[in-house]
Write a protein that holds these residues in place. Structure first.
Motif, PDB file in Angstrom:
ATOM      1  N   THR A  22      39.271  43.586  20.373  1.00  0.00           N
ATOM      2  CA  THR A  22      38.593  42.658  19.491  1.00  0.00           C
ATOM      3  C   THR A  22      38.284  43.340  18.172  1.00  0.00           C
ATOM      4  O   THR A  22      38.279  44.567  18.069  1.00  0.00           O
ATOM      5  CB  THR A  22      37.288  42.137  20.121  1.00  0.00           C
ATOM      6  N   GLY A  23      37.979  42.550  17.154  1.00  0.00           N
ATOM      7  CA  GLY A  23      37.610  43.117  15.869  1.00  0.00           C
ATOM      8  C   GLY A  23      38.069  42.245  14.713  1.00  0.00           C
ATOM      9  O   GLY A  23      38.555  41.132  14.903  1.00  0.00           O
ATOM     10  N   THR A  24      37.917  42.766  13.488  1.00  0.00           N
ATOM     11  CA  THR A  24      38.248  42.027  12.278  1.00  0.00           C
ATOM     12  C   THR A  24      39.106  42.881  11.360  1.00  0.00           C
ATOM     13  O   THR A  24      38.754  44.024  11.053  1.00  0.00           O
ATOM     14  CB  THR A  24      36.966  41.606  11.524  1.00  0.00           C
ATOM     15  N   PHE A  25      40.229  42.330  10.920  1.00  0.00           N
ATOM     16  CA  PHE A  25      41.030  42.956   9.877  1.00  0.00           C
ATOM     17  C   PHE A  25      40.370  42.626   8.528  1.00  0.00           C
ATOM     18  O   PHE A  25      40.458  41.492   8.053  1.00  0.00           O
ATOM     19  CB  PHE A  25      42.470  42.405   9.894  1.00  0.00           C
ATOM     20  N   ASN A  26      39.707  43.613   7.904  1.00  0.00           N
ATOM     21  CA  ASN A  26      38.967  43.322   6.670  1.00  0.00           C
ATOM     22  C   ASN A  26      39.534  44.021   5.441  1.00  0.00           C
ATOM     23  O   ASN A  26      38.959  43.932   4.350  1.00  0.00           O
ATOM     24  CB  ASN A  26      37.486  43.681   6.831  1.00  0.00           C
ATOM     25  N   PHE A  27      40.651  44.744   5.580  1.00  0.00           N
ATOM     26  CA  PHE A  27      41.383  45.301   4.445  1.00  0.00           C
ATOM     27  C   PHE A  27      40.571  46.273   3.591  1.00  0.00           C
ATOM     28  O   PHE A  27      40.821  46.427   2.413  1.00  0.00           O
ATOM     29  CB  PHE A  27      41.941  44.176   3.563  1.00  0.00           C
ATOM     30  N   ASP A  28      39.582  46.937   4.210  1.00  0.00           N
ATOM     31  CA  ASP A  28      38.810  47.920   3.452  1.00  0.00           C
ATOM     32  C   ASP A  28      39.532  49.259   3.365  1.00  0.00           C
ATOM     33  O   ASP A  28      39.228  50.087   2.507  1.00  0.00           O
ATOM     34  CB  ASP A  28      37.423  48.117   4.057  1.00  0.00           C
ATOM     35  N   LYS A  29      40.531  49.470   4.225  1.00  0.00           N
ATOM     36  CA  LYS A  29      41.321  50.698   4.187  1.00  0.00           C
ATOM     37  C   LYS A  29      42.785  50.372   4.418  1.00  0.00           C
ATOM     38  O   LYS A  29      43.132  49.588   5.282  1.00  0.00           O
ATOM     39  CB  LYS A  29      40.845  51.689   5.261  1.00  0.00           C
ATOM     40  N   LYS A  30      43.638  50.993   3.635  1.00  0.00           N
ATOM     41  CA  LYS A  30      45.065  50.833   3.827  1.00  0.00           C
ATOM     42  C   LYS A  30      45.581  51.910   4.779  1.00  0.00           C
ATOM     43  O   LYS A  30      45.145  53.046   4.737  1.00  0.00           O
ATOM     44  CB  LYS A  30      45.811  50.923   2.501  1.00  0.00           C
ATOM     45  N   THR A  31      46.523  51.553   5.621  1.00  0.00           N
ATOM     46  CA  THR A  31      47.145  52.540   6.494  1.00  0.00           C
ATOM     47  C   THR A  31      48.266  53.252   5.746  1.00  0.00           C
ATOM     48  O   THR A  31      48.702  52.832   4.679  1.00  0.00           O
ATOM     49  CB  THR A  31      47.718  51.861   7.754  1.00  0.00           C
ATOM     50  N   THR A  32      48.758  54.329   6.324  1.00  0.00           N
ATOM     51  CA  THR A  32      49.764  55.150   5.636  1.00  0.00           C
ATOM     52  C   THR A  32      51.091  54.424   5.456  1.00  0.00           C
ATOM     53  O   THR A  32      51.893  54.813   4.611  1.00  0.00           O
ATOM     54  CB  THR A  32      50.010  56.455   6.423  1.00  0.00           C
ATOM     55  N   ASP A  33      51.344  53.373   6.283  1.00  0.00           N
ATOM     56  CA  ASP A  33      52.608  52.659   6.133  1.00  0.00           C
ATOM     57  C   ASP A  33      52.484  51.430   5.230  1.00  0.00           C
ATOM     58  O   ASP A  33      53.377  50.596   5.189  1.00  0.00           O
ATOM     59  CB  ASP A  33      53.189  52.255   7.490  1.00  0.00           C
ATOM     60  N   LYS A  47      48.663  45.216  15.317  1.00  0.00           N
ATOM     61  CA  LYS A  47      48.903  45.478  13.900  1.00  0.00           C
ATOM     62  C   LYS A  47      49.133  44.168  13.150  1.00  0.00           C
ATOM     63  O   LYS A  47      49.883  43.306  13.601  1.00  0.00           O
ATOM     64  CB  LYS A  47      50.125  46.384  13.726  1.00  0.00           C
ATOM     65  N   LEU A  48      48.472  44.035  12.002  1.00  0.00           N
ATOM     66  CA  LEU A  48      48.696  42.903  11.101  1.00  0.00           C
ATOM     67  C   LEU A  48      49.298  43.437   9.812  1.00  0.00           C
ATOM     68  O   LEU A  48      48.711  44.303   9.161  1.00  0.00           O
ATOM     69  CB  LEU A  48      47.391  42.165  10.794  1.00  0.00           C
ATOM     70  N   GLU A 149      51.891  24.510  -3.587  1.00  0.00           N
ATOM     71  CA  GLU A 149      52.657  23.617  -4.441  1.00  0.00           C
ATOM     72  C   GLU A 149      52.569  24.017  -5.913  1.00  0.00           C
ATOM     73  O   GLU A 149      53.432  23.666  -6.706  1.00  0.00           O
ATOM     74  CB  GLU A 149      52.162  22.184  -4.292  1.00  0.00           C
ATOM     75  N   SER A 150      51.524  24.756  -6.301  1.00  0.00           N
ATOM     76  CA  SER A 150      51.337  25.188  -7.677  1.00  0.00           C
ATOM     77  C   SER A 150      51.562  26.687  -7.792  1.00  0.00           C
ATOM     78  O   SER A 150      51.330  27.432  -6.831  1.00  0.00           O
ATOM     79  CB  SER A 150      49.917  24.856  -8.154  1.00  0.00           C
ATOM     80  N   PRO A 151      52.014  27.171  -8.950  1.00  0.00           N
ATOM     81  CA  PRO A 151      52.231  28.621  -9.149  1.00  0.00           C
ATOM     82  C   PRO A 151      50.917  29.350  -9.343  1.00  0.00           C
ATOM     83  O   PRO A 151      50.553  29.745 -10.454  1.00  0.00           O
ATOM     84  CB  PRO A 151      53.104  28.668 -10.396  1.00  0.00           C
ATOM     85  N   ILE A 152      50.174  29.538  -8.259  1.00  0.00           N
ATOM     86  CA  ILE A 152      48.853  30.153  -8.328  1.00  0.00           C
ATOM     87  C   ILE A 152      48.817  31.395  -7.464  1.00  0.00           C
ATOM     88  O   ILE A 152      49.697  31.641  -6.638  1.00  0.00           O
ATOM     89  CB  ILE A 152      47.762  29.175  -7.867  1.00  0.00           C
ATOM     90  N   GLN A 153      47.765  32.178  -7.671  1.00  0.00           N
ATOM     91  CA  GLN A 153      47.549  33.361  -6.847  1.00  0.00           C
ATOM     92  C   GLN A 153      46.608  33.023  -5.694  1.00  0.00           C
ATOM     93  O   GLN A 153      45.646  32.268  -5.871  1.00  0.00           O
ATOM     94  CB  GLN A 153      46.951  34.480  -7.681  1.00  0.00           C
ATOM     95  N   PHE A 154      46.897  33.552  -4.528  1.00  0.00           N
ATOM     96  CA  PHE A 154      45.982  33.399  -3.404  1.00  0.00           C
ATOM     97  C   PHE A 154      46.033  34.660  -2.560  1.00  0.00           C
ATOM     98  O   PHE A 154      46.989  35.438  -2.626  1.00  0.00           O
ATOM     99  CB  PHE A 154      46.306  32.160  -2.561  1.00  0.00           C
ATOM    100  N   GLY A 155      44.975  34.890  -1.787  1.00  0.00           N
ATOM    101  CA  GLY A 155      44.876  36.120  -1.012  1.00  0.00           C
ATOM    102  C   GLY A 155      44.214  35.892   0.321  1.00  0.00           C
ATOM    103  O   GLY A 155      43.896  34.764   0.691  1.00  0.00           O
ATOM    104  N   ILE A 156      43.991  36.958   1.070  1.00  0.00           N
ATOM    105  CA  ILE A 156      43.395  36.850   2.403  1.00  0.00           C
ATOM    106  C   ILE A 156      42.321  37.897   2.613  1.00  0.00           C
ATOM    107  O   ILE A 156      42.288  38.916   1.913  1.00  0.00           O
ATOM    108  CB  ILE A 156      44.455  36.975   3.519  1.00  0.00           C
ATOM    109  N   ASP A 157      41.466  37.627   3.578  1.00  0.00           N
ATOM    110  CA  ASP A 157      40.420  38.562   3.967  1.00  0.00           C
ATOM    111  C   ASP A 157      39.929  38.200   5.373  1.00  0.00           C
ATOM    112  O   ASP A 157      40.111  37.069   5.822  1.00  0.00           O
ATOM    113  CB  ASP A 157      39.269  38.487   2.965  1.00  0.00           C
ATOM    114  N   ASP A 158      39.332  39.177   6.040  1.00  0.00           N
ATOM    115  CA  ASP A 158      38.646  38.971   7.318  1.00  0.00           C
ATOM    116  C   ASP A 158      39.453  38.186   8.344  1.00  0.00           C
ATOM    117  O   ASP A 158      39.154  37.032   8.669  1.00  0.00           O
ATOM    118  CB  ASP A 158      37.302  38.278   7.090  1.00  0.00           C
TER     119      ASP A 158
END
Length: 352
Positions: A22-33, A47-48, A149-158
């Protein structure tokens, strides 16, 4: 340009045992790959990997460093992939939360996002700029491709994970029969299921020695209930514990809960062989209430001994012996058991 940031809350449901990660992928640290175009996160063996054009980082205040990731300008698509020990992992996704961030934020703006699950058809979802929980409510997800549908930026977290175990075991029972113990179990879903190793213990707890007594092949991948069975033809008398070792195609495994059955044998008994008639093999079973010396032999129709299957001491319990009659001709045969205080003969038929 307006910037859209997609916040993921991915909930995975427990399948077979209490060993889930269990846990949360929160992107606070990048892995070496990780690379300029991908960010990889690990929780245990799960792995995500998130891939997009020129991935950037953003914190909650909008600065260029932090624990959120989003694609470059513009983002054409973003891909999420789940793996476990180098093999595809399948998860159940509940909701994805999307919102807009930037200098020209208009909270009431609407956008249409498209989600492709495992390379399937595009699923359109409408998102209001200041935040909308997007309900996908789908299972067995290995990958998601997100576009807009629009040329916009989007991202992910948690990305939050409850578990990622591929086989859901819904029942497991043990039933005493005349000449053994019948084990039955059922699965609701299966992903990468190699099969089940059936284990037995004559002890009363999990610390007792477990022995493999058989293997039942799994269905690999399935979204419908599957039923399995196994007969223990040689259980020892007394209290017996059984469990299943469910094995994935990558070699990882989980144990089921145990089931218990009590075997009471109060007399010697020889059972009818099965199948009967047979060609060329059959099984001869008998029960012993105590440690005994056993002779089990085969005779033809004129009383000649044609095979001796056993002549040894055996523990109390149920015993089954395979008899291969490939070298014999069609006809009636007799099998006879003898101990120090018991003997019995029964007839069987070989048909070629």
């Amino acid at each position: 340009m307006k910037n859209i940031y997609l916040i993921l809350s991915v909930i995975l449901f427990l399948h077979i045992s209490s060993f889930a990660q269990t846990g949360t992928f929160n992107f606070d640290k990048k892995t070496t790959d990780s690379t300029p175009d991908s960010v990889v996160q690990l929780i245990g063996s799960i792995k995500l990997k998130v891939t997009a054009t020129s991935l950037l980082s953003l914190d909650s205040n909008g600065s260029s460093t932090g624990d959120r990731v989003y694609g470059g300008d513009p983002t054409n698509s973003m891909t999420l992939e789940f793996t476990k020990n180098g093999k595809p992992a399948y998860v159940n996704i509940a909701t994805i939360f999307a919102f807009e961030h930037g200098e020209e934020v208009i909270p009431t703006d609407y956008y249409t996002f498209f989600f492709s699950i495992n390379g399937g058809n595009l699923i359109p979802k409408t998102v209001v700029a200041n935040g909308t929980p997007v309900d996908l409510s789908t299972g067995d997800v290995n990958s998601i491709v997100i576009t807009c549908e629009s040329p916009i930026q989007f991202g992910i977290d948690d990305v939050t994970m409850n578990a990622a175990v591929p086989v859901e075991l819904t029942s497991f029972t043990a039933t005493k029969m005349t000449n053994g113990v019948m084990l039955n179990w059922q699965t609701a879903t299966e992903v990468n299921n190699y099969g089940f190793e059936v284990q037995r213990s004559e002890g009363r707890d999990q610390k007792s020695e477990w022995k493999e007594i058989g293997f039942v092949e799994g269905h690999g991948n399935s979204n419908s209930p599957k039923e399995y069975s196994f007969v223990d033809k040689s259980p020892i008398g007394g209290n017996i514990l059984y469990r299943l070792k469910q094995i994935d195609t990558d070699g990882t495994f989980e144990y089921s809960d145990t089931v218990e059955v009590k075997i009471e044998i109060d007399k010697i008994e020889l059972y009818q062989n099965h199948p009967n008639p047979f060609n060329p093999s059959t099984v001869i079973s008998f029960s012993l209430p105590e440690f005994s010396h056993v002779n089990l032999s085969i005779y033809n129709a004129i009383g000649q001994k044609v095979a001796m299957l056993l002549n040894q001491q055996l523990d109390a319990g149920y015993h089954s012996i395979d008899f291969d009659a490939s070298a014999l001709s069609t006809g009636f045969y007799f099998y006879r058991i003898e101990t120090h205080n018991y003997s019995r003969t029964m007839k069987m038929m070989l048909v070629k």
